[in-house]
Design an enzyme around this catalytic site. Sequence first.
Site, PDB file in Angstrom:
ATOM      1  N   ASP A  41     -14.391  15.302   6.849  1.00  0.00           N
ATOM      2  CA  ASP A  41     -13.503  16.442   7.078  1.00  0.00           C
ATOM      3  C   ASP A  41     -14.054  17.399   8.136  1.00  0.00           C
ATOM      4  O   ASP A  41     -13.305  17.957   8.934  1.00  0.00           O
ATOM      5  CB  ASP A  41     -13.294  17.227   5.776  1.00  0.00           C
ATOM      6  CG  ASP A  41     -12.524  16.408   4.763  1.00  0.00           C
ATOM      7  OD1 ASP A  41     -12.133  15.270   5.111  1.00  0.00           O
ATOM      8  OD2 ASP A  41     -12.327  16.899   3.639  1.00  0.00           O
ATOM      9  N   ALA A  42     -15.376  17.574   8.131  1.00  0.00           N
ATOM     10  CA  ALA A  42     -15.963  18.543   9.056  1.00  0.00           C
ATOM     11  C   ALA A  42     -15.743  18.113  10.503  1.00  0.00           C
ATOM     12  O   ALA A  42     -15.405  18.918  11.373  1.00  0.00           O
ATOM     13  CB  ALA A  42     -17.451  18.700   8.774  1.00  0.00           C
ATOM     14  N   ASP A  74     -12.155  18.796  11.312  1.00  0.00           N
ATOM     15  CA  ASP A  74     -11.908  20.230  11.498  1.00  0.00           C
ATOM     16  C   ASP A  74     -12.470  20.719  12.826  1.00  0.00           C
ATOM     17  O   ASP A  74     -11.858  21.539  13.511  1.00  0.00           O
ATOM     18  CB  ASP A  74     -12.550  21.037  10.360  1.00  0.00           C
ATOM     19  CG  ASP A  74     -11.840  20.784   9.041  1.00  0.00           C
ATOM     20  OD1 ASP A  74     -10.710  20.244   9.079  1.00  0.00           O
ATOM     21  OD2 ASP A  74     -12.421  21.105   7.983  1.00  0.00           O
ATOM     22  N   LEU A  91      22.507   1.547  -2.018  1.00  0.00           N
ATOM     23  CA  LEU A  91      22.285   0.240  -2.633  1.00  0.00           C
ATOM     24  C   LEU A  91      23.135   0.042  -3.876  1.00  0.00           C
ATOM     25  O   LEU A  91      23.268   0.938  -4.696  1.00  0.00           O
ATOM     26  CB  LEU A  91      20.810   0.094  -3.014  1.00  0.00           C
ATOM     27  CG  LEU A  91      19.813   0.092  -1.857  1.00  0.00           C
ATOM     28  CD1 LEU A  91      18.400   0.269  -2.374  1.00  0.00           C
ATOM     29  CD2 LEU A  91      19.942  -1.210  -1.072  1.00  0.00           C
ATOM     30  N   LYS A 123      11.230   0.588  -5.500  1.00  0.00           N
ATOM     31  CA  LYS A 123      12.230   1.596  -5.160  1.00  0.00           C
ATOM     32  C   LYS A 123      11.639   2.958  -5.492  1.00  0.00           C
ATOM     33  O   LYS A 123      11.500   3.325  -6.649  1.00  0.00           O
ATOM     34  CB  LYS A 123      13.517   1.362  -5.945  1.00  0.00           C
ATOM     35  CG  LYS A 123      14.640   2.255  -5.491  1.00  0.00           C
ATOM     36  CD  LYS A 123      15.964   1.812  -6.086  1.00  0.00           C
ATOM     37  CE  LYS A 123      17.124   2.599  -5.519  1.00  0.00           C
ATOM     38  NZ  LYS A 123      17.034   4.041  -5.762  1.00  0.00           N
ATOM     39  N   ARG A 173      19.345  12.160   4.384  1.00  0.00           N
ATOM     40  CA  ARG A 173      20.395  11.160   4.426  1.00  0.00           C
ATOM     41  C   ARG A 173      21.779  11.804   4.457  1.00  0.00           C
ATOM     42  O   ARG A 173      22.690  11.333   5.121  1.00  0.00           O
ATOM     43  CB  ARG A 173      20.274  10.243   3.204  1.00  0.00           C
ATOM     44  CG  ARG A 173      21.381   9.233   3.112  1.00  0.00           C
ATOM     45  CD  ARG A 173      21.181   8.298   1.935  1.00  0.00           C
ATOM     46  NE  ARG A 173      22.266   7.332   1.884  1.00  0.00           N
ATOM     47  CZ  ARG A 173      23.422   7.544   1.290  1.00  0.00           C
ATOM     48  NH1 ARG A 173      23.660   8.705   0.700  1.00  0.00           N
ATOM     49  NH2 ARG A 173      24.361   6.627   1.295  1.00  0.00           N
ATOM     50  N   LYS A 194      15.834  -7.406  -0.769  1.00  0.00           N
ATOM     51  CA  LYS A 194      16.579  -7.486   0.489  1.00  0.00           C
ATOM     52  C   LYS A 194      16.510  -8.903   1.052  1.00  0.00           C
ATOM     53  O   LYS A 194      15.436  -9.521   1.032  1.00  0.00           O
ATOM     54  CB  LYS A 194      15.983  -6.522   1.526  1.00  0.00           C
ATOM     55  CG  LYS A 194      16.072  -5.056   1.126  1.00  0.00           C
ATOM     56  CD  LYS A 194      15.290  -4.153   2.076  1.00  0.00           C
ATOM     57  CE  LYS A 194      15.431  -2.699   1.626  1.00  0.00           C
ATOM     58  NZ  LYS A 194      14.538  -1.789   2.359  1.00  0.00           N
TER      59      LYS A 194
HETATM   60  S1  IVH Z   1      16.964   0.579   1.535  1.00  0.00           S
HETATM   61  C1  IVH Z   1      21.235   0.145   2.968  1.00  0.00           C
HETATM   62  N1  IVH Z   1      14.571   0.516   0.406  1.00  0.00           N
HETATM   63  O1  IVH Z   1      17.338   4.171  -2.642  1.00  0.00           O
HETATM   64  C2  IVH Z   1      19.904   0.207   2.288  1.00  0.00           C
HETATM   65  N2  IVH Z   1      16.056   2.268  -0.205  1.00  0.00           N
HETATM   66  O2  IVH Z   1      20.494   3.728  -3.097  1.00  0.00           O
HETATM   67  C3  IVH Z   1      19.375   1.570   2.250  1.00  0.00           C
HETATM   68  N3  IVH Z   1      15.112   3.865  -1.815  1.00  0.00           N
HETATM   69  O3  IVH Z   1      18.984   6.321  -0.438  1.00  0.00           O
HETATM   70  C4  IVH Z   1      18.185   1.842   1.489  1.00  0.00           C
HETATM   71  N4  IVH Z   1      13.143   2.912  -1.994  1.00  0.00           N
HETATM   72  O4  IVH Z   1      16.609   6.907  -1.178  1.00  0.00           O
HETATM   73  C5  IVH Z   1      15.760   1.147   0.485  1.00  0.00           C
HETATM   74  N5  IVH Z   1      12.416   0.351  -0.484  1.00  0.00           N
HETATM   75  C6  IVH Z   1      13.598   0.994  -0.392  1.00  0.00           C
HETATM   76  C7  IVH Z   1      13.866   2.171  -1.139  1.00  0.00           C
HETATM   77  C8  IVH Z   1      15.124   2.774  -1.013  1.00  0.00           C
HETATM   78  C9  IVH Z   1      13.907   3.917  -2.381  1.00  0.00           C
HETATM   79  C10 IVH Z   1      16.234   4.821  -2.077  1.00  0.00           C
HETATM   80  C11 IVH Z   1      16.738   5.539  -0.892  1.00  0.00           C
HETATM   81  C12 IVH Z   1      18.211   5.213  -0.783  1.00  0.00           C
HETATM   82  C13 IVH Z   1      18.530   4.740  -2.154  1.00  0.00           C
HETATM   83  C14 IVH Z   1      19.618   3.677  -2.066  1.00  0.00           C
END
Ligand code: IVH
Length: 664
Positions: free
Chosen positions: A30-31, A34, A80, A113, A134, A287
């Site tokens: 840290d020093a 800084d 989602l 998530k 968003r 995904k």
């Molecule tokens: S992808 C079209 N990946 O979940 C896909 N979302 O309902 C868009 N979230 O608004 C999101 N972790 O706030 C994606 N690994 C992740 C995520 C994630 C959290 C949240 C995000 C989004 C919501 C979707």
Amino acid sequence: MTSSRAAELRNLLNRWLHEYHVLDEPSVDDATYDHAYDELVELEREHPELVTPDSPTQRVGAPASARFQKVSHLTAMGSLEKVTTEEAIEKWADDVRKRLGDGASVAYVLEPKIDGLAINLTYEEGVLARGATRGDGEVGEDVTINLRTIPAIPLRMLGSDAPRLIEVRGEVYMPLAGFRLLNERLVGEGKKPTPNPRNAAAGSLRQKNPSITAQRPLSFWAYGVGAHEGAELTSHWQTLQWLREHGFPINPFVERLETVEEIAERCRAWERRRTELDYEIDGIVIKVDDYAQQERLGALHQRPRWARAFKWAPMTATTRLEKILIRVGRTGALNPWALLEPVEVGGVTISRATLHNEEDINRKDIREGDDVIVQRAGDVIPQIVGPAGRHKRGTKPFKMPSHCPLCGVEVVKPEGEAMHRCPNRACPSRGLESLINWVQAAADIDGVGEQLVRRLWELGLVRSLPELYRLTKEQLLELDGFGETSATNAVNSIAVSKAIPFRRVLFGLNIPDVGWVTAQNLARHFGSVDRLAAATQEEIMECEGIGPERAEAIAEWFADDDNERLVAELRSLGLRFEAGEEDRPVEGPLTGKQYVVTGTLVSFSREQAREALEALGAKVSDNVSKKTTGVIVGESPGSKVAKAEKAGVPLLTEDDLKALVGEL
Ligand code: IVH
């Protein structure tokens, strides 16, 4: 010269920030950081023309005007579609395969998530130009000045091949440790704590004054991109690696899988492991990896067909606190508990929750009649986190009753203690509670729990320990829910429990002020109940950790005819009243160490914690002293924490305890 030094410092500092906040591998202390930072501040003060937007000194900018500007995302931020069962995952994967045509091979990327809030970061020529929430998916709010304060968000991308333009998407979240500290601070300042880390993160990002945001422990994981020009990205997995190489934090648990069976298995595993993380996750995002396949699948109402959020049942819920009731424990402590309107939390319906004491209830600001937030942590007793919204009209702060609800004797609250107590030794609650303590803690009888003991008590079948040991299979068969096997099993485990060591019998007898530790000391010191019962107050005081008052109470207990009869009866039933091999201290890796446990633990009873420590050779004591190795602090601890701090004894958490005893 000065300008190249400024550039050099900027690069160095940004690299160190990345190492520290993204890679978790700092290369300087840290020093050093800084020192370089101060040098850059000084240079920029003398030569304001050298200040660039990616300078680490520019993380906290000027406060925004009254409102945040609206900004349009270049490409929409979708949301989602949820699935909650493994069958639904399979069905979705089938649909994906059908739409892509027979024989298509599909790979998936799994990501935790994160329970925070989605943001969109726009980088122009590698420099953070704008950051927005968003919003409705099309238009969000410009919170750039606040996002700049988050150390995990790069102000400039790494590498020399920055694209002309790219939108990087991810989740801003508040780590749990920081969330707890924030709430402690808010409460300390007399303010309301935030109900959960997500609200805390959202509130922090929407601060009008970025220097407040800068003090909040926010962090960030990137999980995708929006519009981009000048980057070759062909799959989600490749994009994540690309983002990582360009300085963005990518969650270390992301993985690429090829089969639905593996996906289901990972989702199950994560449900069990989610509480081990330092941040909250509310599911797993699945995904389709290949971007060409994603494009062919398209979206429906802003929800991509190429992704699903697998969500577990939530661990918190809101419900009405109907009433605060009091249960009088086996030692006379008045334990308040909450009767709730039944609600489902994490797949289980709950209708009661523990409350610790009057102080705790009022600190959390919860009242009878309020809507409250309840939480299940792990697999244990639900807790009330706090009120959900404002108090209902006509509600009043909670007050402990002045008299014991069972026997009507006036309650006492010893100086320095958090608990109110019923001082009446003959209070009827104590009999039932000590039976419950016997089956749950002292003898820890398999398959015989609190509910059964309460039923047997209410039916008048078991009102004492000898009655428990005389309980027959035939008596149990009369009860609803018992069959031949379950009745035989219960009677057998009661019989097996006759073999518990002497110290546990002593603990279970409910002798005033004889807890786990004292029972053990007495068993070792006297070696048998006959010697203990014959001992004078002075002789009892020779045993470790016993002062005159406790010694007197113990001697009185043994002088009582009823108690003498109880001991004789239990002895004739086959319980052990002589110390044996099992009562001796164990040698182990923790020999020589001494611990104190205070407060309510989540995944152990206090006795289990003691057993586990003692089994490894540690000594567990009731009092903090200079000899104490560490104090394990549960929920609503007592004055032992202050004592430990005074004595310079380290405070340990339940997780530390689990690590010590290897029970993760
Ligand atoms: S992808 C079209 N990946 O979940 C896909 N979302 O309902 C868009 N979230 O608004 C999101 N972790 O706030 C994606 N690994 C992740 C995520 C994630 C959290 C949240 C995000 C989004 C919501 C979707």
